[in-house]
Design a protein around this motif. Sequence first.
Motif, PDB file in Angstrom:
ATOM      1  N   ALA A 130     -12.912  39.033   7.756  1.00 58.84           N
ATOM      2  CA  ALA A 130     -11.498  39.145   8.123  1.00 58.84           C
ATOM      3  C   ALA A 130     -10.702  39.822   7.017  1.00 58.84           C
ATOM      4  CB  ALA A 130     -10.924  37.766   8.416  1.00 58.84           C
ATOM      5  N   ASP A 131     -10.918  39.392   5.772  1.00 56.82           N
ATOM      6  CA  ASP A 131     -10.177  39.965   4.645  1.00 56.82           C
ATOM      7  C   ASP A 131     -10.503  41.443   4.457  1.00 56.82           C
ATOM      8  OD1 ASP A 131      -9.063  37.505   4.273  1.00 56.82           O
ATOM      9  OD2 ASP A 131     -10.228  36.984   2.488  1.00 56.82           O
ATOM     10  N   LEU A 132     -11.768  41.794   4.595  1.00 60.14           N
ATOM     11  CA  LEU A 132     -12.163  43.205   4.466  1.00 60.14           C
ATOM     12  C   LEU A 132     -11.585  44.046   5.601  1.00 60.14           C
ATOM     13  CD1 LEU A 132     -15.920  42.819   3.384  1.00 60.14           C
ATOM     14  CD2 LEU A 132     -13.984  43.546   1.953  1.00 60.14           C
ATOM     15  N   SER A 133     -11.538  43.482   6.795  1.00 57.67           N
ATOM     16  CA  SER A 133     -10.962  44.202   7.941  1.00 57.67           C
ATOM     17  C   SER A 133      -9.469  44.429   7.742  1.00 57.67           C
ATOM     18  CB  SER A 133     -11.193  43.405   9.231  1.00 57.67           C
ATOM     19  OG  SER A 133     -12.574  43.230   9.481  1.00 57.67           O
ATOM     20  N   LEU A 134      -8.773  43.412   7.221  1.00 61.60           N
ATOM     21  CA  LEU A 134      -7.338  43.545   6.962  1.00 61.60           C
ATOM     22  C   LEU A 134      -7.074  44.505   5.810  1.00 61.60           C
ATOM     23  CD1 LEU A 134      -6.436  39.790   7.437  1.00 61.60           C
ATOM     24  CD2 LEU A 134      -5.713  41.668   8.914  1.00 61.60           C
TER      25      LEU A 134
END
Length: 309
Positions: free
Chosen positions: A7-11
């Motif tokens: 999630a953090d990498l996608s954001l």
Amino acid sequence: MKKPLIADLSLLFVTIIWGSTFVLVQNAIDFLEPFSFNSIRFLAAAILLILCLFVFEKEQFKKLDTKLLLSGVFIGFWLFLGYATQTIGLLYTTSSKAGFITGLNVVLVPFFSMMLLKQFPTRNAVFGVLIATIGLFLLTMTDVTALNKGDGFVFICAISFALQIIYTGKFSNKYPTLLLTIIQISTVAILSILSSFLFEDWRKSFNPEILLTKDVIIALVITSIFATALAFLIQTNFQRYTSATRVALIFTMEPVFAAITGFYWANERLSYSALIGCLLIFAGMIFAELPTKKIPFLKRSKGMEDKVL
């Protein structure tokens, strides 16, 4: 790979998109006024996502109800208000001050999360926010002048973006991602169209000679597909796996990527303080990812369960 990390990498990928398209948007609004630009940008993105819904996720229509509709409109309203007040504020204040004040949503998000959702940040998240805020100041504040009404409008923008982040996280756990994103983006499109007719010379803005300008077409295509449809779909989908505070910290990287893009595409120079600011923002984001215990002074009353971001 764990879902919060994905999630953090996608954001972070979303932040790269927003930062790298900043120069394109600046070039486009030299020809097309801001509300008009956003109305076309968000309307095109909404149409694209509606087509995807019909082709790939038609069963989501069965889940459409009043609560889902109102939730999407509610998020979309805060997103629109953020863009609108930032645009008005830039008429009276400098872009550097606007960049810093807008970035203050990284401080507002954990505060509003505590007040509205009873979610409390970890110690590392708090330190990460403080470090990133100092970095944001060094990166954006090239001039320090007295506060004016433009700064007030931009601060409303920061509040609006903070609330959009918080409530996206809240509602993304309850409703289908694609449908919620479409309603949010469509709300921004409708409100931007109304604002364009009320506050801008829409005859000039929607003139084919302006709309068909190369810079405008490139900016509209790229921002509609990548910086709007794809970006907000990713945010809505993945924010359920991370905290609002971490999302806000990740989004502080946007001016960093904008500065890097400006350096390569527009030959903009970065001062030493700006470079230090970029490093501090990155350090703040990384620091917040480190495991930590909850903050003792933020413990809730006896008998109530703690929620830690």
